[in-house]
Design a protein around this motif. Structure first.
Motif, PDB file in Angstrom:
ATOM      1  N   ALA A 270      95.484  65.422 113.163  1.00 27.85           N
ATOM      2  CA  ALA A 270      96.856  65.168 113.592  1.00 27.85           C
ATOM      3  C   ALA A 270      97.014  65.417 115.091  1.00 27.85           C
ATOM      4  N   GLY A 271      96.309  66.432 115.613  1.00 35.34           N
ATOM      5  CA  GLY A 271      96.433  66.778 117.026  1.00 35.34           C
ATOM      6  C   GLY A 271      95.441  66.096 117.932  1.00 35.34           C
ATOM      7  N   GLY A 272      94.596  65.248 117.396  1.00 32.00           N
ATOM      8  CA  GLY A 272      93.593  64.563 118.207  1.00 32.00           C
ATOM      9  C   GLY A 272      92.278  64.456 117.453  1.00 32.00           C
ATOM     10  N   LYS A 273      91.248  64.063 118.179  1.00 36.40           N
ATOM     11  CA  LYS A 273      89.958  63.806 117.550  1.00 36.40           C
ATOM     12  C   LYS A 273      88.950  64.898 117.883  1.00 36.40           C
ATOM     13  N   ILE A 274      88.180  65.309 116.881  1.00 33.01           N
ATOM     14  CA  ILE A 274      87.086  66.261 117.060  1.00 33.01           C
ATOM     15  C   ILE A 274      85.784  65.473 116.987  1.00 33.01           C
ATOM     16  N   ASP A 275      84.939  65.627 117.991  1.00 27.64           N
ATOM     17  CA  ASP A 275      83.665  64.914 118.036  1.00 27.64           C
ATOM     18  C   ASP A 275      82.506  65.892 118.084  1.00 27.64           C
ATOM     19  N   LEU A 276      81.510  65.664 117.237  1.00 30.16           N
ATOM     20  CA  LEU A 276      80.270  66.426 117.243  1.00 30.16           C
ATOM     21  C   LEU A 276      79.129  65.451 117.499  1.00 30.16           C
ATOM     22  N   ASP A 277      78.285  65.760 118.472  1.00 28.02           N
ATOM     23  CA  ASP A 277      77.170  64.877 118.803  1.00 28.02           C
ATOM     24  C   ASP A 277      75.914  65.732 118.934  1.00 28.02           C
ATOM     25  N   ALA A 278      74.965  65.586 117.997  1.00 29.25           N
ATOM     26  CA  ALA A 278      73.803  66.460 117.952  1.00 29.25           C
ATOM     27  C   ALA A 278      72.505  65.679 118.096  1.00 29.25           C
ATOM     28  N   TYR A 279      71.566  66.264 118.841  1.00 22.81           N
ATOM     29  CA  TYR A 279      70.226  65.722 119.007  1.00 22.81           C
ATOM     30  C   TYR A 279      69.235  66.720 118.419  1.00 22.81           C
ATOM     31  N   TYR A 280      68.297  66.226 117.611  1.00 23.03           N
ATOM     32  CA  TYR A 280      67.328  67.093 116.951  1.00 23.03           C
ATOM     33  C   TYR A 280      65.906  66.724 117.361  1.00 23.03           C
ATOM     34  N   SER A 281      65.036  67.743 117.406  1.00 26.52           N
ATOM     35  CA  SER A 281      63.632  67.524 117.748  1.00 26.52           C
ATOM     36  C   SER A 281      62.800  68.659 117.168  1.00 26.52           C
ATOM     37  N   ASP A 282      61.485  68.544 117.259  1.00 29.15           N
ATOM     38  CA  ASP A 282      60.561  69.604 116.827  1.00 29.15           C
ATOM     39  C   ASP A 282      60.851  70.079 115.407  1.00 29.15           C
ATOM     40  N   TYR A 283      60.965  69.133 114.498  1.00 33.99           N
ATOM     41  CA  TYR A 283      61.220  69.497 113.100  1.00 33.99           C
ATOM     42  C   TYR A 283      60.079  70.359 112.559  1.00 33.99           C
TER      43      TYR A 283
END
Length: 314
Positions: A270-283
């Protein structure tokens, strides 16, 4: 007491953010796939989007850990104060552990609002469902020489709705499974999962998949949400509805080895947008996480109760 009040407000804000990010989730474990054949490189012409994402889920669940770099953006009117937060470090999801460093404009805003000396970067350790945040040497003298703020999520969850207002819903949210394997599993429940195309992720070719999921669909699909009592489940749904969350837009990029190279989640509130952006490596890299000694920690939840619960942040 003034100093403690400042750090209580800061602690509540940071704790709320980390719960939203999901790093404090109570992990009940993904379906194990260690004994299954390794997933092959994505081949959209031969695999359906569901098959490719399912293969990525199995490999991610079996890997149990990875290095992570994540950016989170919150709307300005959120309880955490809005702004951006960057996280980098190592995360494990079987068992659930994390050792990361957080920084960003959010902490500067906390310092300005609270009058405290919030560090430019905060190290956070999660182990045994307990979250620790290093508040720095400059503040240790004002906190009985203890630099690590501790939040026992099990204790907070047991307190349920009786907890401080700013942590309302923590008991419910801390029971949600948010490790990357489970995020991928949730994507499989999307009714409009599709393959977008082949794209570059940090110079490496990856297959891009996309899907949306309503909050109700996510809750129904998430196995760990089923441990919630009917009262907690109802309270969680009501809290989310008040926040205006309609659903999740998820994008997943799978590299040639079948592992997620990047994953982004966007939530319209309601108050705006929440953005999560994740990069993964070395599993599969070792996620050896050592929590600080008890003598170096102070308990945020106990401090809130000592200072009057919800009134502490007033």
């Amino acid at each position: 007491m003034k100093k403690k009040s400042v750090w209580t407000r800061a602690g509540v804000s940071v704790a709320a953010v980390t719960v939203m990010v999901g790093v404090a989730g109570c992990q009940d474990g993904a379906t194990k796939a260690a004994d299954e054949p390794a997933a092959q490189s994505p081949a959209p012409a031969k695999q359906s989007p569901a098959e490719a994402v399912q293969a990525a889920y199995k490999k991610t669940a079996a890997a149990k850990s990875a290095k992570v770099r994540m950016t989170m953006s919150l709307p300005a009117d959120s309880k955490a104060g809005g702004g951006t937060m960057e996280l980098s470090g190592v995360q494990g999801w079987d068992p659930a552990v994390m050792d990361i460093t957080m920084k960003g404009s959010m902490f500067k805003d906390l310092a300005a609002a609270g009058g405290g000396e919030v560090p430019e970067a905060i190290r956070m350790v999660v182990a045994n469902n307990v979250m620790y945040m290093d508040m720095g040497t400059a503040n240790a003298a004002q906190l009985d020489g203890k630099r690590w703020m501790k939040l026992d999520l099990d204790a907070a969850a047991k307190a349920g709705g009786a907890g401080p207002a700013d942590l309302g819903g923590l008991g419910g949210m801390s029971s949600m499974n948010q490790d990357p394997a489970q995020q991928i599993a949730l994507l499989l429940d999307s009714k409009n999962l599709k393959h977008v195309g082949t794209e570059q992720v940090e110079g490496v070719s990856a297959e891009h998949y996309q899907g949306t999921l309503s909050f109700e669909e996510m809750l129904a699909a998430n196995e760990s949400s089923k441990v919630l009592s009917e009262a907690d489940r109802t309270a969680l749904i009501e809290t989310v509805r008040k926040a205006g969350l309609k659903g999740y837009d998820t994008n997943l990029w799978v590299n040639k080895d079948g592992y997620p190279a990047r994953m982004s989640v966007s939530m319209e509130m309601a108050g705006g947008k929440i953005d999560l952006d994740a990069y993964y490596s070395d599993y599969g890299s070792a996620a050896a996480v050592q929590p600080p000694a008890d003598s170096e920690t102070f308990d945020l939840f106990a401090m809130l109760k000592e200072m009057g619960g919800a009134g502490a942040g007033a």
